[in-house]
Write a protein that holds these residues in place. Structure first.
Motif, PDB file in Angstrom:
ATOM      1  N   ARG A 261       0.802  -1.225   0.000  1.00  0.00           N
ATOM      2  CA  ARG A 261       0.000   0.000   0.000  1.00  0.00           C
ATOM      3  C   ARG A 261       0.833   1.272   0.000  1.00  0.00           C
ATOM      4  NH1 ARG A 261      -4.559  -1.796   4.539  1.00  0.00           N
ATOM      5  NH2 ARG A 261      -5.460  -3.520   3.319  1.00  0.00           N
ATOM      6  N   ASN A 262       2.133   1.122  -0.073  1.00  0.00           N
ATOM      7  CA  ASN A 262       3.014   2.282   0.044  1.00  0.00           C
ATOM      8  C   ASN A 262       4.237   2.074  -0.843  1.00  0.00           C
ATOM      9  OD1 ASN A 262       4.711   4.372   0.845  1.00  0.00           O
ATOM     10  ND2 ASN A 262       4.199   4.166   3.020  1.00  0.00           N
ATOM     11  N   PRO A 263       4.492   2.988  -1.775  1.00  0.00           N
ATOM     12  CA  PRO A 263       5.641   2.807  -2.661  1.00  0.00           C
ATOM     13  C   PRO A 263       6.987   2.916  -1.956  1.00  0.00           C
ATOM     14  CG  PRO A 263       4.634   4.953  -3.009  1.00  0.00           C
ATOM     15  CD  PRO A 263       3.713   4.203  -2.094  1.00  0.00           C
ATOM     16  N   LYS A 264       6.990   3.484  -0.741  1.00  0.00           N
ATOM     17  CA  LYS A 264       8.240   3.591   0.006  1.00  0.00           C
ATOM     18  C   LYS A 264       8.609   2.235   0.580  1.00  0.00           C
ATOM     19  CE  LYS A 264      10.503   6.081   3.779  1.00  0.00           C
ATOM     20  NZ  LYS A 264      10.352   7.094   4.855  1.00  0.00           N
ATOM     21  N   LYS A 265       9.874   1.862   0.441  1.00  0.00           N
ATOM     22  CA  LYS A 265      10.329   0.580   0.972  1.00  0.00           C
ATOM     23  C   LYS A 265      10.196   0.547   2.500  1.00  0.00           C
ATOM     24  CE  LYS A 265      13.770  -0.500  -2.608  1.00  0.00           C
ATOM     25  NZ  LYS A 265      15.187  -0.808  -2.868  1.00  0.00           N
ATOM     26  N   PRO A 266       9.665  -0.535   3.048  1.00  0.00           N
ATOM     27  CA  PRO A 266       9.557  -0.638   4.503  1.00  0.00           C
ATOM     28  C   PRO A 266      10.898  -0.827   5.189  1.00  0.00           C
ATOM     29  CG  PRO A 266       8.827  -2.663   3.465  1.00  0.00           C
ATOM     30  CD  PRO A 266       9.039  -1.678   2.362  1.00  0.00           C
ATOM     31  N   LEU A 267      11.874  -1.329   4.455  1.00  0.00           N
ATOM     32  CA  LEU A 267      13.249  -1.437   4.952  1.00  0.00           C
ATOM     33  C   LEU A 267      14.182  -1.529   3.752  1.00  0.00           C
ATOM     34  CD1 LEU A 267      14.074  -4.713   4.593  1.00  0.00           C
ATOM     35  CD2 LEU A 267      12.560  -4.907   6.555  1.00  0.00           C
ATOM     36  N   SER A 268      15.463  -1.272   3.988  1.00  0.00           N
ATOM     37  CA  SER A 268      16.428  -1.270   2.891  1.00  0.00           C
ATOM     38  C   SER A 268      16.813  -2.701   2.512  1.00  0.00           C
ATOM     39  CB  SER A 268      17.686  -0.492   3.290  1.00  0.00           C
ATOM     40  OG  SER A 268      17.376   0.870   3.504  1.00  0.00           O
ATOM     41  N   THR A 269      16.842  -2.956   1.217  1.00  0.00           N
ATOM     42  CA  THR A 269      17.227  -4.280   0.708  1.00  0.00           C
ATOM     43  C   THR A 269      18.737  -4.430   0.787  1.00  0.00           C
ATOM     44  OG1 THR A 269      15.326  -4.379  -0.778  1.00  0.00           O
ATOM     45  CG2 THR A 269      17.215  -5.754  -1.327  1.00  0.00           C
ATOM     46  N   ASN A 270      19.195  -5.559   1.351  1.00  0.00           N
ATOM     47  CA  ASN A 270      20.635  -5.746   1.504  1.00  0.00           C
ATOM     48  C   ASN A 270      20.995  -7.222   1.557  1.00  0.00           C
ATOM     49  OD1 ASN A 270      21.197  -6.637   4.562  1.00  0.00           O
ATOM     50  ND2 ASN A 270      19.464  -5.213   4.542  1.00  0.00           N
ATOM     51  N   VAL A 271      22.258  -7.490   1.360  1.00  0.00           N
ATOM     52  CA  VAL A 271      22.800  -8.840   1.549  1.00  0.00           C
ATOM     53  C   VAL A 271      24.023  -8.727   2.448  1.00  0.00           C
ATOM     54  CG1 VAL A 271      24.128  -8.683  -0.612  1.00  0.00           C
ATOM     55  CG2 VAL A 271      23.721 -10.916   0.452  1.00  0.00           C
ATOM     56  N   GLN A 272      24.089  -9.606   3.430  1.00  0.00           N
ATOM     57  CA  GLN A 272      25.215  -9.646   4.360  1.00  0.00           C
ATOM     58  C   GLN A 272      25.947 -10.972   4.184  1.00  0.00           C
ATOM     59  OE1 GLN A 272      23.012  -8.969   8.071  1.00  0.00           O
ATOM     60  NE2 GLN A 272      23.903  -6.920   8.174  1.00  0.00           N
ATOM     61  N   ILE A 273      27.237 -10.884   3.922  1.00  0.00           N
ATOM     62  CA  ILE A 273      28.059 -12.070   3.720  1.00  0.00           C
ATOM     63  C   ILE A 273      29.081 -12.128   4.847  1.00  0.00           C
ATOM     64  CG2 ILE A 273      29.568 -13.312   2.118  1.00  0.00           C
ATOM     65  CD1 ILE A 273      27.628 -10.328   0.851  1.00  0.00           C
ATOM     66  N   THR A 274      28.967 -13.119   5.696  1.00  0.00           N
ATOM     67  CA  THR A 274      29.867 -13.271   6.838  1.00  0.00           C
ATOM     68  C   THR A 274      30.797 -14.451   6.592  1.00  0.00           C
ATOM     69  OG1 THR A 274      28.221 -12.380   8.364  1.00  0.00           O
ATOM     70  CG2 THR A 274      30.008 -13.686   9.322  1.00  0.00           C
ATOM     71  N   GLY A 275      32.079 -14.235   6.870  1.00  0.00           N
ATOM     72  CA  GLY A 275      33.045 -15.302   6.649  1.00  0.00           C
ATOM     73  C   GLY A 275      34.318 -15.109   7.436  1.00  0.00           C
ATOM     74  N   ARG A 276      35.245 -16.024   7.237  1.00  0.00           N
ATOM     75  CA  ARG A 276      36.548 -15.997   7.903  1.00  0.00           C
ATOM     76  C   ARG A 276      37.636 -15.731   6.874  1.00  0.00           C
ATOM     77  NH1 ARG A 276      40.226 -19.981   8.347  1.00  0.00           N
ATOM     78  NH2 ARG A 276      38.698 -21.553   7.672  1.00  0.00           N
ATOM     79  N   THR A 277      38.486 -14.742   7.171  1.00  0.00           N
ATOM     80  CA  THR A 277      39.575 -14.424   6.257  1.00  0.00           C
ATOM     81  C   THR A 277      40.746 -15.375   6.482  1.00  0.00           C
ATOM     82  OG1 THR A 277      40.743 -12.900   7.728  1.00  0.00           O
ATOM     83  CG2 THR A 277      38.927 -11.990   6.434  1.00  0.00           C
ATOM     84  N   PHE A 278      41.749 -15.309   5.631  1.00  0.00           N
ATOM     85  CA  PHE A 278      42.894 -16.202   5.770  1.00  0.00           C
ATOM     86  C   PHE A 278      43.699 -15.891   7.033  1.00  0.00           C
ATOM     87  CE2 PHE A 278      44.931 -12.602   3.805  1.00  0.00           C
ATOM     88  CZ  PHE A 278      46.239 -12.621   4.262  1.00  0.00           C
ATOM     89  N   GLU A 279      43.502 -14.647   7.583  1.00  0.00           N
ATOM     90  CA  GLU A 279      44.185 -14.317   8.840  1.00  0.00           C
ATOM     91  C   GLU A 279      43.416 -14.812  10.066  1.00  0.00           C
ATOM     92  OE1 GLU A 279      44.657 -10.476   6.230  1.00  0.00           O
ATOM     93  OE2 GLU A 279      43.006 -11.813   6.813  1.00  0.00           O
ATOM     94  N   GLY A 280      42.231 -15.416   9.823  1.00  0.00           N
ATOM     95  CA  GLY A 280      41.444 -15.897  10.943  1.00  0.00           C
ATOM     96  C   GLY A 280      40.446 -14.889  11.480  1.00  0.00           C
ATOM     97  N   LYS A 281      40.275 -13.764  10.796  1.00  0.00           N
ATOM     98  CA  LYS A 281      39.326 -12.745  11.219  1.00  0.00           C
ATOM     99  C   LYS A 281      37.920 -13.087  10.707  1.00  0.00           C
ATOM    100  CE  LYS A 281      42.579  -9.934  12.834  1.00  0.00           C
ATOM    101  NZ  LYS A 281      42.701  -9.544  14.260  1.00  0.00           N
ATOM    102  N   ILE A 282      36.925 -12.817  11.560  1.00  0.00           N
ATOM    103  CA  ILE A 282      35.528 -12.978  11.158  1.00  0.00           C
ATOM    104  C   ILE A 282      34.986 -11.606  10.809  1.00  0.00           C
ATOM    105  CG2 ILE A 282      33.240 -13.819  11.818  1.00  0.00           C
ATOM    106  CD1 ILE A 282      35.428 -15.978  11.700  1.00  0.00           C
ATOM    107  N   SER A 283      34.406 -11.493   9.644  1.00  0.00           N
ATOM    108  CA  SER A 283      33.935 -10.185   9.186  1.00  0.00           C
ATOM    109  C   SER A 283      32.661 -10.338   8.365  1.00  0.00           C
ATOM    110  CB  SER A 283      35.022  -9.506   8.344  1.00  0.00           C
ATOM    111  OG  SER A 283      34.619  -8.200   7.971  1.00  0.00           O
ATOM    112  N   THR A 284      31.985  -9.222   8.168  1.00  0.00           N
ATOM    113  CA  THR A 284      30.744  -9.217   7.383  1.00  0.00           C
ATOM    114  C   THR A 284      30.778  -8.102   6.348  1.00  0.00           C
ATOM    115  OG1 THR A 284      29.417 -10.094   9.216  1.00  0.00           O
ATOM    116  CG2 THR A 284      28.224  -8.965   7.452  1.00  0.00           C
ATOM    117  N   HIS A 285      30.581  -8.444   5.097  1.00  0.00           N
ATOM    118  CA  HIS A 285      30.368  -7.460   4.044  1.00  0.00           C
ATOM    119  C   HIS A 285      28.870  -7.219   3.918  1.00  0.00           C
ATOM    120  CE1 HIS A 285      34.448  -7.383   2.821  1.00  0.00           C
ATOM    121  NE2 HIS A 285      34.449  -8.441   2.024  1.00  0.00           N
TER     122      HIS A 285
END
Length: 333
Positions: A261-285
């Protein structure tokens, strides 16, 4: 893949002329590398090898419910997809069709295989099980000389491809979480899409959603104040990322909120990719789509980018089924 230089505009057909089909036609009117020459709906089709008039087509569809009534270029038909594909000279088609029932897109693909037509097909399929049905046609598509790219909308599609690129920062992917917000002023402009969303609600499935009358849909939306909250959807992002070797499908989740009923988005569309880097760090793009971009822009734009990429593959003799997570779309000028 090196971008092909397009010297002659690609002749493109659109199957389905609801909200997405009409948006697709409008987008093509802004492009020079593609020209919209054909479209089919449930009652008829329209074709003009030089290009269809977008405004006239939309006005005719709004007034009469079918492109078959379009003066000069329209033809009424109960077998419109078959008739258009047999009659038209199209390089490729965007299948802007509702996948209701869940076997529909695979059935359409079989029609193309049996027709002897060769070219590029793209779709904006949602369900994992629908993509699995297309995978069973891989050999037949190859033998028919058809390059088919599936899951080319926003999700699956744009966000799936973003996840595949973002995953490169990691040596292990822990999770891919896709959250979408869709705002439309009037659900009737996207009846088939809304029914597909309803099919993901608890207590509903594809068959029950397909069987719902417009009044029943309106009654459901009245109960929810026009909001559809969707969680843990059966979305083909999972199988696409698995096939691309990014992560197992059980690490992919998709959900979102649709405001009818409203052309305005109710929330922002996004994708979150969480993983472990080769240094052992956990991060999210996190990749977030601009709130000003509509569902139609985020679905149809990528679809034609993938159609252009599919044409580059086709010209190199690469046929069969591909997904939006396997190849990069090419920008259509």
């Amino acid at each position: 893949m090196i971008v092909d230089k397009i010297t002659n505009p690609l002749k493109v057909g659109v199957l389905g002329f609801g909200g997405l089909g009409q948006a697709a036609a409008r987008i093509l009117s802004c492009k020079g590398e593609m020209v919209w020459v054909g479209a089919a709906d449930q009652q008829g089709y329209a074709y003009n090898s030089s290009g269809l008039d977008v405004q006239a087509a939309i006005a005719t569809y709004s007034a009469h419910g079918s492109l078959g009534y379009l003066p000069e270029d329209g033809t009424l038909s109960q077998t419109s997809i078959k008739d258009l594909t047999n009659y038209a000279a199209c390089d490729g088609y965007f299948l802007a069709l509702p996948n209701l029932p869940n076997t529909f897109m695979a059935d359409v693909a079989r029609q193309f295989i049996q027709s002897g037509w060769q070219g590029v097909l793209v779709d904006a399929l949602k369900r994992t099980s629908a993509v699995e049905q297309l995978l069973e046609l891989q050999t037949q598509l190859q033998e028919a000389g058809i390059t088919y790219v599936t899951g080319c909308g926003a999700t699956p599609g744009l966000l799936t491809a973003a996840a595949a690129v973002a995953a490169q920062s990691y040596v292990e992917i822990h999770s891919v979480k896709i959250t979408f917000g869709v705002g439309i002023a009037n659900w009737e402009a996207y009846r088939a899409t809304i029914r597909e969303d309803i099919a993901h609600l608890p207590g509903y499935d594809v068959e029950t959603a397909k069987a719902m009358s417009d009044k029943e849909v309106e009654a459901l939306l009245a109960q929810t104040n026009g909001i559809l909250a969707l969680e843990n959807m059966e979305h083909a992002d999972d199988i696409m990322l698995e096939l691309a070797g990014i992560c197992s499908r059980d690490r992919v989740t998709v959900g979102g909120v649709v405001d009818t009923r409203n052309p305005k988005k109710p929330l922002s569309t996004n994708v979150q990719i969480t993983g472990r880097t080769f240094e052992g760090k956990i991060s999210t793009h996190t990749f977030t789509l601009g709130d000003e971009t509509s569902m139609a822009a985020n679905v149809c734009g990528p679809a034609f980018g993938y159609l252009k990429a599919g044409m580059a593959l086709h010209r190199r003799g690469l046929f069969g089924l591909f997904t939006a997570a396997e190849i990069m779309p090419q920008f259509v000028k």
